[in-house]
Design a protein around this motif. Structure first.
Motif, PDB file in Angstrom:
ATOM      1  N   TRP A  35      31.820  18.895 -26.031  1.00 47.89           N
ATOM      2  CA  TRP A  35      30.613  18.310 -25.894  1.00 47.89           C
ATOM      3  C   TRP A  35      30.968  16.773 -26.042  1.00 47.89           C
ATOM      4  CZ3 TRP A  35      26.045  20.665 -25.152  1.00 47.89           C
ATOM      5  CH2 TRP A  35      25.778  21.820 -25.458  1.00 47.89           C
ATOM      6  N   ARG A  37      28.494  13.061 -25.677  1.00 40.95           N
ATOM      7  CA  ARG A  37      27.403  12.177 -25.765  1.00 40.95           C
ATOM      8  C   ARG A  37      27.178  11.042 -25.132  1.00 40.95           C
ATOM      9  NH1 ARG A  37      26.241  11.871 -32.338  1.00 40.95           N
ATOM     10  NH2 ARG A  37      27.894  10.136 -32.759  1.00 40.95           N
ATOM     11  N   ARG A  44      29.705   7.186 -22.562  1.00 35.92           N
ATOM     12  CA  ARG A  44      30.130   8.614 -22.949  1.00 35.92           C
ATOM     13  C   ARG A  44      30.984   8.645 -23.903  1.00 35.92           C
ATOM     14  NH1 ARG A  44      29.448  13.127 -18.367  1.00 35.92           N
ATOM     15  NH2 ARG A  44      27.883  11.844 -17.893  1.00 35.92           N
ATOM     16  N   VAL A  47      32.415  14.255 -28.712  1.00 35.89           N
ATOM     17  CA  VAL A  47      31.732  14.693 -29.889  1.00 35.89           C
ATOM     18  C   VAL A  47      32.719  16.004 -30.575  1.00 35.89           C
ATOM     19  CG1 VAL A  47      29.836  15.850 -30.700  1.00 35.89           C
ATOM     20  CG2 VAL A  47      29.525  14.290 -29.083  1.00 35.89           C
ATOM     21  N   ASP A  89      22.699   9.731 -33.933  1.00 40.31           N
ATOM     22  CA  ASP A  89      23.086  10.802 -33.121  1.00 40.31           C
ATOM     23  C   ASP A  89      22.165  10.957 -31.869  1.00 40.31           C
ATOM     24  OD1 ASP A  89      23.534  12.655 -36.125  1.00 40.31           O
ATOM     25  OD2 ASP A  89      25.119  11.640 -34.986  1.00 40.31           O
ATOM     26  N   TYR A  93      23.308  14.922 -24.583  1.00 38.77           N
ATOM     27  CA  TYR A  93      24.495  15.748 -24.846  1.00 38.77           C
ATOM     28  C   TYR A  93      24.894  16.642 -23.718  1.00 38.77           C
ATOM     29  CZ  TYR A  93      24.369  14.235 -29.753  1.00 38.77           C
ATOM     30  OH  TYR A  93      24.466  13.652 -31.128  1.00 38.77           O
TER      31      TYR A  93
END
Length: 123
Positions: A35, A37, A44, A47, A89, A93
């Motif tokens: 993953w 984000r 980018r 994660v 956050d 994603y």
């Protein structure tokens, strides 16, 4: 393999959200998964990642202890459980697949990408 991430939305700080990633017309059990984000105006970033067998995981420092990655190779899905969400956050994603058994953190190590799902955390 084509990937589809889902589960994004608007949440309050401190709440939780679970993201899912599933393939179109394929399976995950040949791939390690990750993953990533991307927040507005930022690059980018990694994660979390999980090995092909699901026995090894890796997390970015910013999410360690709050996020949990898992996979279900029978249901053909990968999940990102996000707890104690913070406004920082907020991001789109993306799930990604890597033709390898092991985890990796650089985005360049991943061969297939989904379109992403937006998570917005309000304060």
């Amino acid at each position: 393999v084509q990937l589809q991430a889902s589960g994004g939305g608007l949440v309050q700080a401190g709440e939780f959200r679970r993201l899912s990633c599933s393939p179109f017309g394929g399976t995950f059990y040949n791939y390690a998964m990750g993953w990533f984000r991307q927040a507005p105006g930022r690059e980018r970033e990694f994660v979390s990642a999980i090995s092909l067998g699901g026995t090894r995981t890796h997390y970015a420092d910013a999410v360690k202890g709050r996020f949990t990655i898992s996979r279900d190779n029978v249901k053909n899905a990968v999940y990102l459980q996000m707890n104690s969400l913070k406004p920082e956050d907020t991001a789109v994603y993306f799930c990604a697949a890597r033709t390898s058994v092991s985890c990796a953190t650089p985005a360049t190590e991943y061969h297939y990408w989904g379109q992403g799902t937006l998570v917005t955390v309000s304060s």
